[in-house]
Write an enzyme that holds these catalytic residues in place. Sequence first.
Site, short mmCIF file in Angstrom:
data_model
loop_
_atom_site.label_atom_id
_atom_site.label_comp_id
_atom_site.label_asym_id
_atom_site.label_seq_id
_atom_site.Cartn_x
_atom_site.Cartn_y
_atom_site.Cartn_z
N GLY A 1 74.91 17.55 51.56
CA GLY A 1 75.74 18.74 51.56
C GLY A 1 77.02 18.50 52.35
N GLY A 2 78.03 19.27 52.03
CA GLY A 2 79.28 19.18 52.78
C GLY A 2 80.36 18.45 52.03
N HIS B 1 82.50 9.39 60.15
CA HIS B 1 81.45 8.87 61.02
C HIS B 1 81.95 7.56 61.60
CE1 HIS B 1 78.66 11.87 59.81
NE2 HIS B 1 78.57 11.45 58.57
N ALA C 1 78.60 18.13 63.18
CA ALA C 1 78.57 18.45 61.75
C ALA C 1 77.16 18.21 61.22
CB ALA C 1 79.58 17.58 60.99
N GLY D 1 71.64 14.30 58.07
CA GLY D 1 71.33 15.16 59.20
C GLY D 1 72.52 15.62 59.99
N LEU D 2 72.61 15.18 61.24
CA LEU D 2 73.56 15.72 62.20
C LEU D 2 74.43 14.60 62.77
CD1 LEU D 2 72.88 18.27 64.93
CD2 LEU D 2 73.45 15.99 65.69
N ALA D 3 75.71 14.89 62.95
CA ALA D 3 76.64 13.95 63.59
C ALA D 3 77.29 14.67 64.77
CB ALA D 3 77.70 13.47 62.62
N CYS E 1 84.82 18.49 56.70
CA CYS E 1 83.82 19.36 56.08
C CYS E 1 84.44 20.37 55.12
CB CYS E 1 82.97 20.06 57.14
SG CYS E 1 82.17 18.92 58.28
#
Length: 163
Positions: A24-25, A30, A92, A105-107, A123
């Site tokens: 998603g997004g 990264h 994010a 997951g998460l950053a 995003c």
Amino acid sequence: GAPGAELAAELRAKGAGLAAVRRGGHVTYHGPGQLLALVVLDLRARRLGLRGFVGGLEEVGVRLCRRLGLPAATSRPPPLTGVWVGDGKVAAIGVHCGHYITSHGLALNCCTDLAWFEHIVPCGLEGKGVTSLSRELRRHVPVADVLQPFLHCFQMCIRDTPN
């Protein structure tokens, strides 16, 4: 969402590598200085819906930021998924789910070079900022210093979800 050809060429010229992923997004960055938590979880086994899972990741990020000294850290309703400090996104979240199994997951921006975000619309959120733990806490916060507190907050949130 992938960047257009012109933006992709500009990013490559600056030394960025680009990867299309199923999650998603929209376009994000990264790189060094980020804590990436790529969570693989069977939502059926946890009796958890996808929105609940995303909310759980947000809760992990909020608890972590507060534990590290950012009491103003919060989550917001969609489409502003993630963890926010004021008008800056510090973490994010982007998730893919197939056959009830999550990935991605998460950053969390710890000591990330935030200049990379100036070249994209992070995003897909026009007019929103990006921040880091280092910027908000006004000191260098390396990823290594965040790992143990992150794992503790993750374990607490997983334990608190229905089983």
